[in-house]
Design a protein around this motif. Sequence first.
Motif, PDB file in Angstrom:
ATOM      1  N   VAL A  84      53.812  -7.868  75.675  1.00  0.00           N
ATOM      2  CA  VAL A  84      53.454  -6.459  75.669  1.00  0.00           C
ATOM      3  C   VAL A  84      53.453  -5.942  74.237  1.00  0.00           C
ATOM      4  O   VAL A  84      54.381  -6.196  73.475  1.00  0.00           O
ATOM      5  N   PHE A  85      52.418  -5.208  73.873  1.00  0.00           N
ATOM      6  CA  PHE A  85      52.329  -4.628  72.535  1.00  0.00           C
ATOM      7  C   PHE A  85      53.265  -3.436  72.438  1.00  0.00           C
ATOM      8  O   PHE A  85      53.225  -2.534  73.259  1.00  0.00           O
ATOM      9  N   LYS A  86      54.126  -3.437  71.432  1.00  0.00           N
ATOM     10  CA  LYS A  86      55.094  -2.351  71.246  1.00  0.00           C
ATOM     11  C   LYS A  86      54.984  -1.717  69.877  1.00  0.00           C
ATOM     12  O   LYS A  86      55.955  -1.189  69.359  1.00  0.00           O
ATOM     13  N   GLY A  87      53.829  -1.785  69.263  1.00  0.00           N
ATOM     14  CA  GLY A  87      53.639  -1.159  67.964  1.00  0.00           C
ATOM     15  C   GLY A  87      53.606  -2.174  66.844  1.00  0.00           C
ATOM     16  O   GLY A  87      53.868  -3.358  67.034  1.00  0.00           O
ATOM     17  N   ASN A  88      53.296  -1.687  65.673  1.00  0.00           N
ATOM     18  CA  ASN A  88      53.105  -2.544  64.501  1.00  0.00           C
ATOM     19  C   ASN A  88      54.350  -2.732  63.643  1.00  0.00           C
ATOM     20  O   ASN A  88      54.307  -3.490  62.688  1.00  0.00           O
ATOM     21  N   LEU A  89      55.426  -2.047  63.946  1.00  0.00           N
ATOM     22  CA  LEU A  89      56.574  -2.031  63.040  1.00  0.00           C
ATOM     23  C   LEU A  89      57.739  -2.868  63.544  1.00  0.00           C
ATOM     24  O   LEU A  89      58.195  -2.715  64.678  1.00  0.00           O
ATOM     25  N   ASP A  90      58.249  -3.725  62.666  1.00  0.00           N
ATOM     26  CA  ASP A  90      59.429  -4.537  62.991  1.00  0.00           C
ATOM     27  C   ASP A  90      60.678  -3.676  63.151  1.00  0.00           C
ATOM     28  O   ASP A  90      61.629  -4.097  63.804  1.00  0.00           O
ATOM     29  N   ILE A  91      60.680  -2.502  62.562  1.00  0.00           N
ATOM     30  CA  ILE A  91      61.856  -1.630  62.644  1.00  0.00           C
ATOM     31  C   ILE A  91      61.951  -0.920  63.994  1.00  0.00           C
ATOM     32  O   ILE A  91      62.910  -0.206  64.254  1.00  0.00           O
ATOM     33  N   ASP A  92      60.955  -1.124  64.852  1.00  0.00           N
ATOM     34  CA  ASP A  92      60.948  -0.552  66.198  1.00  0.00           C
ATOM     35  C   ASP A  92      60.689  -1.670  67.212  1.00  0.00           C
ATOM     36  O   ASP A  92      59.689  -1.672  67.917  1.00  0.00           O
ATOM     37  N   PRO A  93      61.611  -2.661  67.280  1.00  0.00           N
ATOM     38  CA  PRO A  93      61.349  -3.844  68.104  1.00  0.00           C
ATOM     39  C   PRO A  93      61.227  -3.560  69.598  1.00  0.00           C
ATOM     40  O   PRO A  93      60.514  -4.268  70.307  1.00  0.00           O
ATOM     41  N   ARG A  94      61.894  -2.526  70.078  1.00  0.00           N
ATOM     42  CA  ARG A  94      61.792  -2.180  71.503  1.00  0.00           C
ATOM     43  C   ARG A  94      60.616  -1.246  71.775  1.00  0.00           C
ATOM     44  O   ARG A  94      60.324  -0.936  72.920  1.00  0.00           O
TER      45      ARG A  94
END
Length: 91
Positions: free
Chosen positions: A2-12
């Motif tokens: 599931v795509f959860k955004g481009n940022l590693d700082i928002d892993p969930r």
Amino acid sequence: MVFKGNLDIDPRGLIYEAYRLDIGPEESRSIFLDWAMGTQLGADMTAMLNALLDEYATKSPDHAMTAVLHEGLKKMDRPLGRQGGRAKRVG
């Protein structure tokens, strides 16, 4: 996956998903707190907040989460700890 955004700082994907919802300030603060509690102790919160704002705020400047992220960034500029009491008088 599931795509959860481009940022590693928002892993969930909490911040990513928040921007996909029509939510108000209270819900945004709750999501932000959940995200912040999941960050690593000692992480550069100012840099992470700036990265989140760079990613989302330009596309959604009027979203409640944008205001919460800006509020968090302003609070990072304030010194931590007590501002009065014995330590201030003595020091």
